[in-house]
Structure formats: C-alpha cells, structure tokens
Enzyme design. Structure first.
Site, short mmCIF file in Angstrom:
data_model
loop_
_atom_site.label_atom_id
_atom_site.label_comp_id
_atom_site.label_asym_id
_atom_site.label_seq_id
_atom_site.Cartn_x
_atom_site.Cartn_y
_atom_site.Cartn_z
N GLU A 289 -7.23 0.46 -4.58
CA GLU A 289 -7.25 0.40 -3.10
C GLU A 289 -8.58 -0.12 -2.56
OE1 GLU A 289 -5.97 4.34 -2.04
OE2 GLU A 289 -3.95 3.95 -2.83
N ASP B 265 0.88 -1.16 0.00
CA ASP B 265 0.00 0.00 0.00
C ASP B 265 0.92 1.21 0.00
OD1 ASP B 265 -1.60 2.17 0.59
OD2 ASP B 265 -2.36 1.38 2.49
N ASP C 258 -12.93 5.63 2.70
CA ASP C 258 -11.49 5.68 2.97
C ASP C 258 -11.07 7.11 3.33
OD1 ASP C 258 -8.73 5.72 2.97
OD2 ASP C 258 -8.48 4.61 1.11
N LYS D 39 2.68 11.24 -3.46
CA LYS D 39 1.67 10.53 -4.25
C LYS D 39 0.77 11.49 -5.04
CE LYS D 39 -1.81 6.89 -3.52
NZ LYS D 39 -2.29 5.94 -2.49
#
Ligand code: ADP
Ligand code: MG
Length: 589
Positions: free
Chosen positions: A166, A8, A189, A70
């Site tokens: 994800e 992850d 999330d 990211k």
C-alpha cells in the site's frame, strides 16, 4: 495487452480503478460512489449483500454482517487481534473461519465477495470483461496474508498479476517515483481501523521499504467510538454512530455542525451539534497514539525527520485538519496533500496495473526483483530460484544433490542475471556447505532464497541429512542500477540463441558423461553375449558421442546420445535380466 485493474482492498473501504486514455481513474458504483465499504451481509435467504447496503445492516444484524475481514486474512484461529460483532471459529492453530448464521466461510471467501462486487462495478462501467488485477496489501503483511489476498482475487475470478505494498502504491500515486535517486519518503496512513507508518527509499527506480510500524487497532473508528460514548441524545447507538461519522467528516472543512433529527423522540425534534474544537478534544489522545510508532519507524530506518524528502498522507482519517497538524509537527514539515488520501492507494494500484498491461510507460516496476536470482549447478549452468520481476518479499527454494560420489561439500555460488551460463551472470557471493559423504546423487541439499521487505537476500543452504546449515546475506539483490539491468536484459536477448544452445550442450554433455562409462562397463561385463553386429553398432555409437563431445556442438551431441540410447536397448535388457536372476538366487537357495 488486456486491461489490468488496480484494487485497494481496504479494512474499511475498497476501491477499483482502471487506466483511461493514459490517466488512472477510479470507478464509481451504480450509486456514483467510488468507496465501497468492505462489508458483507449474509441474509437468512438469498445472495450476500456487499458494500453500502451491507454496512447499514451492521447495527441491525451484527451476527450476520462481516466487516474488517482484512484483519483475519491468512490468520490462524487464536491469533486474531481485536473483537468483532460477528463470530469466528476454528481450532486454535487451524485457519480461522468466519461464522455467520448457517454458514462458515474462509476470510478469503468473504474478501472475494467484495472483490467480485468491485469487478462487476468496473465491468458495468467499462463495458468490458475485467480479468486481471493488481491488489494492494499493507507492507507488513506476511506471506500467508499475501497468499490469502491473492486467493481471494482468484476466488473472485481475477488473475492477480501482482500484490503490491500500500505505501508503495500511494507513493506512486503521489508521483514520487519522479523524485531523485535515494529519495526518502514517509507514508502516514490512518484509515478506519488501522494505522501504518512506512519509510520508503527510492532506489534505482524501485521503492524499498526501509521500515514499517503501526497499530492494527488504531483508526477513525476509535474517534467515532469516543464521540458515540460522549453523545447524550436519546437515540439508539447505531444512530449515534451515524451522526458522529457525519459530523466528523463535515468538521474536516467546517467549524461546527448541527444535524437535525426530525421527530427522533416522538413529536420532539432533536439536534446533534458538535464543534471542531469539541471533536479535537476527543480526538487528540487517539491521534497521539500514532506518535510512538512514527518515532520507532524513523529509528528503524536510521533517519531523522529532517532527512526525509517528503511525507505523504494516506487514509480517509488524514483529511482531518488535526491529523495534518500533528503530522506536520512530528515530522517538522508540511505533509504533501496533493492527492485524495483515501484514493491514493487505489490510484497507485491502477497505475501499476497500467504498467503491467502496457498502458503506462516510463514508470518503474515496484518492489520487484529487477533480475533473476539463482545458483550455479552441474556443468556451470544458471539455476534460477527467484525469477526476475517477482514481488518482494518472497521465499523460494529447491533441492539439489551431489554431482560426484564422495563429495564432501557443495559450493553455493549465488548469481544474478538472465543468462543461461553461470559465468555470464553476476556473482553476488559464494560459500561452501559441508555435508556427509554420499554416493553420487544421494546427498540432499536444500537451498532457499528469501528476499525480505528490505530487499535483502538471505541464502540458506541445508544438508537435509545432518541438518547442518549455513546462511549468507546479500544486500545488493534489489539495488541494481537501471543501466545495469538494461544491459543484462539486452545481452540476454542478444545471446538468447547461443545461450539456449549452450544450455542444451551442457545438459547433453552431462548425459554423455553418465552414459559413456555406464555403457563401457556393461560391454566389459556382458559384451561377449551380444552378437557381433550389435556390439559393433554400440561401439560405433559410442565413438559418435565421443566425437560430438569433442566437437562441442549441442544438437549433434543430443542426437548422438539418443542414438546410443537406442543402440543399447538390447544390452540394457540383458543387464536387467541378469540383475533379476542374481536377486532370485538367494531366495531359491
Ligand atoms: P481503510 O484504509 O481502513 O479501508 P479509509 O482510508 O477509507 O480506510 O479511511 C476510513 C476512515 O477515514 C474512516 O474512519 C472515516 O470516517 C475516515 N474519513 C473519511 N473521510 C473523512 C473526512 N472527510 N474527515 C475525517 N475523517 C474521514
Ligand atoms: Mg487503506
């Protein structure tokens, strides 16, 4: 088969896991921590520092400490979202670069440093080399962002076996692949810097993304910042942030906290105290911002909350009781909290790695094309454009040409399956693409297949000369029952030998169809210039090819073609000579 780890690669934290005796296990670093902050510090001299130690440098040397990289993956300069404390560079429209004192880096190079650390932590813990990995990305990541993630893995010395979504990984970690067919799931999330809501549907063992929504500027960081702003202690900002995060985490299980700060202001000791009620008062307006995104995603998926089978929580910030209460109210049900929310994505990636390495069985393949997709080409062959097991979304294309002179349109026959001959595969649809008349092999038709995140196949065909194009959507490309897939795979194995033979024959036949008229024409033109024996040998090879076509067997035809090729070497040379002479004439005249 060799180990495939699951990773992850998060905006705030990254994790790595491996299958151990049938169970997915997350690997701790040498300090016993499973979460590695996704932060890289570049000291004036020496090697970059990754993780917890780098995180501490954020407030000390902000310009040399890269976090949230990211956000920049696969991005162009000028399109980044939100400000960071370090510099970025690049001409507008060019790939964005990260600028730290004395160095310009690609975002994927920074991510590669994080991945390299995870890889070496895993190698130390497992005692073996780690070479293959599954890496997760947000469901909304586009192709460039996925490619950049893959490249980061490669730069870190990993073979990236698969990039998976994800929410899909999280659903797998929660064991939701065991839910019934057509089960619908919401994945909520809330991480450090980003919020994602995804609605998935389980279809014949494959998770499909029905809708995604979210906010790339919403997460736990916002709560931290609000606490820092409200903190009146006479201490530096970095220390306020430290206290705020500590208190926020503890208040997920405690009602109030008091954190002493011995000798913070000279001889005086200070105490940072915060109650859960105070924290919630600060957090409510921030959490509320997730509401509209959730409603939007539900609307896009054409679902009412009651139609969902499960709501699962992902992301460290969902440990906060207030967030759980908010989700329960919004979706009208208690969320599933059976997994650690900040570990679920990594666990799912690890399980998927286990599937790929063969360590886990009876688990579905995720977000992949269950069967190959392609179109029919010359001679009734299957031409694969997207191979089976490709991760979706995906885009791929190929250029085709006309088989016959003067042809005015091309039939695009969209096929699915693993067989060599078009007729043995399933037909998903067909359409005609008109194009300008052209001699054989001169028309250029580009065919592009794109499967979007919803599993819908868009087939586009374009005549490159006129730009005329046609698009057809096929919705059943991913939606194939397990039994049907198994039957297709079984058939393709069972018929593998004949199939390959069929393909060889069709290809040899196409070659013969080209050779025969060509040789005949040449013989008619200049055959009388050849010796008797040579001519006789060519005639014999010609009739060999004809009878091999007649007989319909692959290898003999291939051999006959080769023999004819060989026998006509002299004839070909003669033709070329002629052609050269003919072209010289006007020049000398
Ligand atoms: P990301 O997906 O962005 O990499 P994570 O899923 O690791 O991030 O979530 C990080 C966020 O979760 C941070 O804001 C962190 O403060 C918050 N968090 C972690 N643990 C807790 C906890 N026990 N209570 C409240 N928030 C937490
Ligand atoms: Mg995350």
């Amino acid at each position: 088969m060799s180990l495939v780890v699951g990773i992850d690669l998060g905006t705030t934290n990254s994790l790595i896991g491996a299958m151990d005796a049938g169970f997915p296990v997350l690997i701790a670093d040498d300090q016993g921590e499973r979460l590695t902050p996704s932060v890289v510090h570049f000291p004036g001299t020496g090697e970059p520092i990754v993780g917890r130690s780098a995180s501490r440098m954020r407030s000390v040397e902000p310009a040399a400490t890269v976090y949230s990289v990211k956000r920049f993956m696969g991005r162009r300069a000028g399109e980044q979202e939100g400000a960071v404390d370090y510099a970025t560079a690049g001409e507008p429209g060019a790939p964005l670069r990260i600028r730290v004192p004395g160095r310009d880096l690609e975002p994927e190079e920074v991510s590669a440093l994080i991945l390299r650390k995870l890889k070496s932590d895993a190698e130390r813990a497992l005692g073996i080399a780690v070479e293959r990995a599954v890496i997760t990305v947000p469901a909304y990541f586009n192709d460039a962002q996925r490619q950049a993630t893959k490249r980061a893995g490669e730069l870190a010395g990993l073979t990236v076996e698969r990039i998976i979504n994800e929410p899909t990984a999280a659903a797998l970690a929660y064991g939701l692949d065991k839910l019934g067919d057509r089960a619908k799931i919401a994945v909520f999330d809330l991480g450090g810097g980003t919020f994602d809501i995804s609605i998935l549907e389980l279809n014949a063992g494959v998770f499909q993304v029905l809708a995604t929504n979210g906010n790339t500027q919403l997460g736990g960081d916002d709560i931290d910042a609000a606490l820092v702003a409200a903190c009146t202690l006479p201490v530096p900002v970095w220390q306020k942030r430290d206290l705020a995060v500590q208190a926020k985490h503890r208040l997920s299980v405690e009602d109030s906290v008091e954190i002493p700060l011995p000798f913070a202001a000279g001889a005086e000791s200070l105490v940072y105290s915060l109650t859960r009620a105070e924290l919630e008062a600060v957090a409510v307006p921030i959490i509320q911002r997730a509401r509209a995104h959730c409603l939007r995603a539900l609307a896009d998926a054409h679902l009412a909350p009651a139609e969902l089978d499960q709501v699962i929580l992902v992301g460290g910030q969902t440990r906060m009781p207030l967030v759980r209460k908010f989700v329960a109210e919004l979706f009208g049900r208690e969320p599933n909290t059976s997994q650690n929310p900040d570990e679920a994505v990594a666990i799912g990636a690890t399980i998927q790695g286990g599937v790929l390495s063969g360590a886990v069985q009876n688990v579905v393949l995720l977000d992949v094309t269950p069967l190959s997709l392609g179109i029919e080409t010359f001679g009734g062959l299957m031409n694969v454009i997207i191979p089976r097991n490709s991760t979706i979304p995906i885009k791929a294309g190929e250029m085709f040409t006309n088989a016959v002179s003067g042809q005015e349109s091309m039939l695009i026959n969209v096929l699915q399956g693993e067989r060599e001959l078009a007729r043995d595969n399933w037909k998903l649809g067909e359409f005609q693409l008109p194009f300008e008349r052209a001699p054989k092999g001169q028309a250029r038709v580009g065919v592009q297949f794109e499967i979007d995140a919803n599993g819908i196949l868009h087939v586009l065909a374009r005549d490159t000369k006129t730009g005329r194009e046609q698009v057809v959507d096929v919705s059943s490309a991913i939606d194939v029952s397990d039994e049907a897939v198994e039957k297709m795979l079984g058939d393709s194995l069972e018929h593998a030998f004949e199939d390959v033979n069929d393909r060889i024959f069709v290809e040899a036949k196409l070659k013969a169809d080209e050779l025969l008229p060509m040789v005949r024409r040449a013989l008619a033109q200049i055959g009388n210039e050849l010796g008797f024996e040579e001519r006789a040998s060519i005639e014999a090879r010609l009739s060999d090819v004809e009878s091999a076509v007649e007989a319909g067997s692959a290898q003999p035809l291939k051999r006959a073609n080769a023999a004819l090729d060989e026998a006509t070497q002299g004839l070909a040379a003669l033709l070329i000579e002629r052609a050269l002479k003919a072209s010289e004439r006007p020049a000398s005249a």
